[in-house]
Enzyme design. Structure first.
Site, PDB file in Angstrom:
ATOM      1  N   SER A 114     -20.696  28.342   6.201  1.00 41.51           N
ATOM      2  CA  SER A 114     -21.906  27.778   5.616  1.00 41.51           C
ATOM      3  C   SER A 114     -22.967  28.846   5.397  1.00 41.51           C
ATOM      4  O   SER A 114     -23.075  29.804   6.170  1.00 41.51           O
ATOM      5  CB  SER A 114     -22.467  26.694   6.542  1.00 41.51           C
ATOM      6  OG  SER A 114     -23.725  26.243   6.097  1.00 41.51           O
ATOM      7  N   TYR A 137     -25.499  26.596  -0.011  1.00 38.50           N
ATOM      8  CA  TYR A 137     -26.649  25.724  -0.193  1.00 38.50           C
ATOM      9  C   TYR A 137     -27.523  26.426  -1.218  1.00 38.50           C
ATOM     10  O   TYR A 137     -28.004  27.537  -0.969  1.00 38.50           O
ATOM     11  CB  TYR A 137     -27.385  25.510   1.126  1.00 38.50           C
ATOM     12  CG  TYR A 137     -26.721  24.494   2.024  1.00 38.50           C
ATOM     13  CD1 TYR A 137     -26.642  23.166   1.635  1.00 38.50           C
ATOM     14  CD2 TYR A 137     -26.176  24.860   3.244  1.00 38.50           C
ATOM     15  CE1 TYR A 137     -26.037  22.223   2.452  1.00 38.50           C
ATOM     16  CE2 TYR A 137     -25.563  23.921   4.064  1.00 38.50           C
ATOM     17  CZ  TYR A 137     -25.501  22.600   3.660  1.00 38.50           C
ATOM     18  OH  TYR A 137     -24.901  21.673   4.456  1.00 38.50           O
ATOM     19  N   HIS A 288     -20.481  13.860   3.876  1.00 40.95           N
ATOM     20  CA  HIS A 288     -21.112  14.716   4.874  1.00 40.95           C
ATOM     21  C   HIS A 288     -20.955  14.133   6.275  1.00 40.95           C
ATOM     22  O   HIS A 288     -21.823  14.292   7.139  1.00 40.95           O
ATOM     23  CB  HIS A 288     -22.587  14.930   4.546  1.00 40.95           C
ATOM     24  CG  HIS A 288     -23.043  16.351   4.697  1.00 40.95           C
ATOM     25  ND1 HIS A 288     -23.164  17.214   3.631  1.00 40.95           N
ATOM     26  CD2 HIS A 288     -23.408  17.069   5.779  1.00 40.95           C
ATOM     27  CE1 HIS A 288     -23.583  18.392   4.062  1.00 40.95           C
ATOM     28  NE2 HIS A 288     -23.739  18.327   5.369  1.00 40.95           N
TER      29      HIS A 288
END
Length: 390
Positions: A114, A137, A288
């Protein structure tokens, strides 16, 4: 651990790893890992909907040679599962990203890092195998965006994952009640919890000597130096940099990333044709794990409709707890399955030995259930009789 007992005897299933993980983690860390948002109805729906999917067992099929391999992005992979990215993974167990990346490299399964993990692409470059996936992101600034892609590529990541289901921070009420802040700070309340879990505490102290014993989001360091944050406790410093992406943003990424591009967080099959037209290489069906929106459908509920809407590979996560769940997903049209929480339960339960043990649990569960179904390959799942149970 009881003398003479093997890991498989003591921890034969994910529930056993989860229970041990809960006992070994400070409460605020457990709540970060295990919680969802709202009343956690979506998290419960994930499990309930998976349990409704039945597969008709076979009889008199004779011995079967089981092959657990599958193909994704033109590469033959030894297992149909991988390690999903988890934000602040290193809060859950010291060097979590390193342990998981090394296991993935050794077993040739995908590992997802991530943007908001506690280790950077550069940290993991020495440990990364051929199946490194970088989850982005989306930064708003184009310069940061270009730099982040270049860093991921230089570190050896082959697949880019754009997460599209986090336009704003979720509330995650259990996490808030636990006292966890972002970035994590050891308040007196949290220190009392830490003191009761010395294995976790000593490991964190060694791993983060220069950071006050707590992890932070190392990928973002070069972009946020000196930045101040007035974010909620469920948001993090990354929200100062990122934006809610649109279709133009996706096209920009497609133009600037040469490898496979995956869009994660898709639940509406009506989006599939446009994603396909945009040059996406796979769709990742995910809610999610119930952590963002508490009225979302379960991925398994929308899978068949998504399969009918596109020829792209379909990846699925959220609520997967064993080999049987993986088979359920693949029988309904998924090409690959990712797990996130499960790997972290394993790490917290068994430390460095956890990932290999979970890999063994999943592999044995796949093989056992394929035997019941009378199939030797995963491709045969599509021809099975599927049942919707009450």
């Amino acid at each position: 651990m009881m003398a003479g007992m093997t890991l498989d005897q003591r921890f034969p299933g994910l529930d056993d790893l989860r229970a041990r993980a809960r006992a070994r983690l400070p409460r605020f860390v457990w709540e970060y890992l295990d919680s969802a948002t709202g009343r956690e109805a979506t998290q419960a729906r994930n499990r309930r909907c998976l349990d409704r999917i039945g597969l008709m067992p076979a009889i008199l099929g004779g011995p079967q040679e089981v092959d657990l391999s599958t193909t994704l992005f033109g590469t033959r992979l030894p297992r149909p599962f991988g390690i999903a990215p988890v934000g602040m993974s290193g809060l859950i167990w010291p060097d979590a990203e390193g342990h998981l990346a090394r296991h993935a490299a050794a077993t040739q399964i995908p590992y997802g890092l991530s943007t908001v993990a506690s280790q950077s692409p550069e940290d993991l470059a020495p440990h990364l195998g051929e199946q490194g996936w970088f989850q982005m992101y989306p930064p708003k600034d184009e310069g940061i965006r270009k730099d982040m892609l270049a860093r991921a590529r230089a570190a050896g990541f082959k697949v880019l994952v754009l997460t599209v289901d986090v336009p704003v921070a979720s509330r995650r009420e259990r996490q808030v009640r636990s006292g966890l802040t972002q970035p994590p700070r050891l308040t007196p309340r949290l220190l009392a919890q830490v003191a009761m879990h010395p294995t976790w505490a000593l490991g964190m102290a060694r791993q983060h000597r220069g950071d006050g014993g707590m992890p932070h989001m190392r990928t973002l360091d070069k972009y946020i130096e000196g930045a101040a944050s007035a974010l909620s406790s469920t948001a993090h410093i990354g929200y100062l940099l990122r934006t809610a992406p649109d279709w133009d943003y996706l096209q920009w990424l497609r133009d600037h990333w040469e490898g496979p591009l995956v869009v994660k967080g898709v639940l509406d099959a009506r989006d599939a044709p446009r994603l396909e037209a945009a040059g996406v290489d796979a769709i990742w069906i995910s809610n999610h794990a119930g952590r963002q929106f508490d009225a979302a459908p379960a991925p398994i509920e929308v899978l068949e409709e998504m399969r009918a809407a596109t020829h792209l590979p379909l990846i699925l996560d959220s609520g997967i707890e064993g080999g049987l769940d993986i088979l359920r997903a693949m029988a309904l049209g998924a090409d690959f399955v990712m797990l996130g929480r499960a790997w972290h339960y394993a790490l917290a339960a068994l430390g460095a030995a956890g990932p290999a043990h979970l890999h063994d649990i999943l592999s044995k569960d796949l093989s056992a259930n394929m035997g019941q179904l009378g199939i030797g390959t995963l491709a045969e799942l599509r021809d099975l009789r599927r049942l919707h149970l009450d």
